[in-house]
Write a protein that holds these residues in place. Structure first.
Motif, mmCIF file in Angstrom:
data_model
loop_
_atom_site.group_PDB
_atom_site.id
_atom_site.type_symbol
_atom_site.label_atom_id
_atom_site.label_comp_id
_atom_site.label_asym_id
_atom_site.label_seq_id
_atom_site.Cartn_x
_atom_site.Cartn_y
_atom_site.Cartn_z
ATOM 1 N N SER A 60 0.831 -1.202 0.000
ATOM 2 C CA SER A 60 0.000 0.000 0.000
ATOM 3 C C SER A 60 0.866 1.252 0.000
ATOM 4 N N THR A 61 0.332 2.313 -0.577
ATOM 5 C CA THR A 61 1.031 3.600 -0.501
ATOM 6 C C THR A 61 1.004 4.113 0.938
ATOM 7 N N ALA A 62 0.078 3.629 1.748
ATOM 8 C CA ALA A 62 -0.022 4.055 3.135
ATOM 9 C C ALA A 62 1.022 3.381 4.028
ATOM 10 N N THR A 63 1.588 2.271 3.555
ATOM 11 C CA THR A 63 2.590 1.550 4.350
ATOM 12 C C THR A 63 3.843 1.337 3.493
ATOM 13 N N THR A 64 3.888 0.229 2.790
ATOM 14 C CA THR A 64 5.030 -0.088 1.946
ATOM 15 C C THR A 64 4.587 -0.977 0.792
ATOM 16 N N GLY A 65 5.355 -0.979 -0.285
ATOM 17 C CA GLY A 65 5.087 -1.886 -1.391
ATOM 18 C C GLY A 65 4.474 -1.241 -2.618
ATOM 19 N N VAL A 66 3.888 -0.061 -2.468
ATOM 20 C CA VAL A 66 3.330 0.648 -3.619
ATOM 21 C C VAL A 66 3.811 2.093 -3.566
ATOM 22 N N THR A 67 4.348 2.568 -4.699
ATOM 23 C CA THR A 67 4.830 3.938 -4.803
ATOM 24 C C THR A 67 4.141 4.617 -5.975
ATOM 25 N N ILE A 68 3.561 5.762 -5.725
ATOM 26 C CA ILE A 68 3.003 6.559 -6.820
ATOM 27 C C ILE A 68 4.170 7.310 -7.450
ATOM 28 N N THR A 69 4.395 7.073 -8.727
ATOM 29 C CA THR A 69 5.552 7.655 -9.414
ATOM 30 C C THR A 69 5.200 8.902 -10.222
ATOM 31 N N ASP A 70 3.940 9.054 -10.609
ATOM 32 C CA ASP A 70 3.464 10.221 -11.352
ATOM 33 C C ASP A 70 1.973 10.333 -11.111
ATOM 34 N N ALA A 71 1.602 11.010 -10.031
ATOM 35 C CA ALA A 71 0.204 11.055 -9.605
ATOM 36 C C ALA A 71 -0.716 11.613 -10.689
ATOM 37 N N ALA A 72 -0.334 12.698 -11.315
ATOM 38 C CA ALA A 72 -1.197 13.344 -12.304
ATOM 39 C C ALA A 72 -1.504 12.438 -13.494
ATOM 40 N N ASN A 73 -0.572 11.541 -13.811
ATOM 41 C CA ASN A 73 -0.741 10.643 -14.951
ATOM 42 C C ASN A 73 -1.071 9.211 -14.555
ATOM 43 N N GLY A 74 -1.491 9.003 -13.298
ATOM 44 C CA GLY A 74 -1.975 7.698 -12.856
ATOM 45 C C GLY A 74 -0.939 6.601 -12.800
ATOM 46 N N LYS A 75 0.331 6.947 -12.607
ATOM 47 C CA LYS A 75 1.391 5.932 -12.645
ATOM 48 C C LYS A 75 1.867 5.551 -11.248
ATOM 49 N N ALA A 76 2.043 4.238 -11.064
ATOM 50 C CA ALA A 76 2.521 3.707 -9.793
ATOM 51 C C ALA A 76 3.377 2.476 -10.052
ATOM 52 N N THR A 77 4.176 2.122 -9.054
ATOM 53 C CA THR A 77 4.987 0.910 -9.113
ATOM 54 C C THR A 77 4.653 0.047 -7.910
ATOM 55 N N VAL A 78 4.350 -1.216 -8.183
ATOM 56 C CA VAL A 78 4.100 -2.201 -7.137
ATOM 57 C C VAL A 78 5.399 -2.987 -6.963
ATOM 58 N N SER A 79 5.966 -2.953 -5.755
ATOM 59 C CA SER A 79 7.236 -3.633 -5.455
ATOM 60 C C SER A 79 6.962 -4.828 -4.552
ATOM 61 N N ILE A 80 7.036 -6.014 -5.147
ATOM 62 C CA ILE A 80 6.710 -7.243 -4.430
ATOM 63 C C ILE A 80 8.010 -7.899 -3.947
ATOM 64 N N PRO A 81 8.126 -8.158 -2.640
ATOM 65 C CA PRO A 81 9.339 -8.777 -2.104
ATOM 66 C C PRO A 81 9.505 -10.225 -2.561
ATOM 67 N N ALA A 82 10.747 -10.634 -2.720
ATOM 68 C CA ALA A 82 11.079 -11.985 -3.186
ATOM 69 C C ALA A 82 10.420 -13.069 -2.350
ATOM 70 N N ALA A 83 10.339 -12.882 -1.050
ATOM 71 C CA ALA A 83 9.773 -13.903 -0.164
ATOM 72 C C ALA A 83 8.309 -14.207 -0.469
ATOM 73 N N ASN A 84 7.630 -13.285 -1.132
ATOM 74 C CA ASN A 84 6.207 -13.473 -1.425
ATOM 75 C C ASN A 84 5.942 -13.969 -2.843
#
Length: 115
Positions: A60-84
């Protein structure tokens, strides 16, 4: 409008999945401005698996694992840890939360390459 985006991940690797979130207002494919919104992502064994299933991963952007990279253009990156990232995972979903409402933005099957 939710977008079906199947993904392929490598088992036991940290993976970054880029998404562009769109809406159907005023027309299909309009990028959604993510300013002030929370974005959550789930990686689960199946689409029927509960979001809080012990085998599911949540970012989540509220915790960890999701980063909004360009809010105005709707872009985000989901970062999934290897253990999962295991071969038991088969479904993923990205939701946008705003004003107490949840909307699925991206979803799809997951193929995990057995390494």
């Amino acid at each position: 409008m939710a977008t079906n985006q199947p993904i392929t991940l490598n088992e036991n690797n940290d993976e970054n999945v880029k998404v562009t979130i769109t809406t159907n207002v005023p027309t299909d494919g309009t990028t959604l401005d993510l300013t002030g919104k929370t974005v959550e992502a789930y990686l689960k064994p199946t689409k029927a698996s509960a979001d809080n299933d012990a085998a599911a991963w949540k970012g989540s952007t509220a915790t960890t694992g999701v980063t909004i990279t360009d809010a105005a253009n709707g872009k985000a990156t989901v970062s999934i840890p290897a253990a999962n990232i295991t071969t038991t995972q088969g479904w993923w979903r990205v939701d946008v939360l705003s004003s107490g409402l949840r909307k699925t933005a991206v979803y799809g099957t997951v193929t995990v390459v057995d390494l």
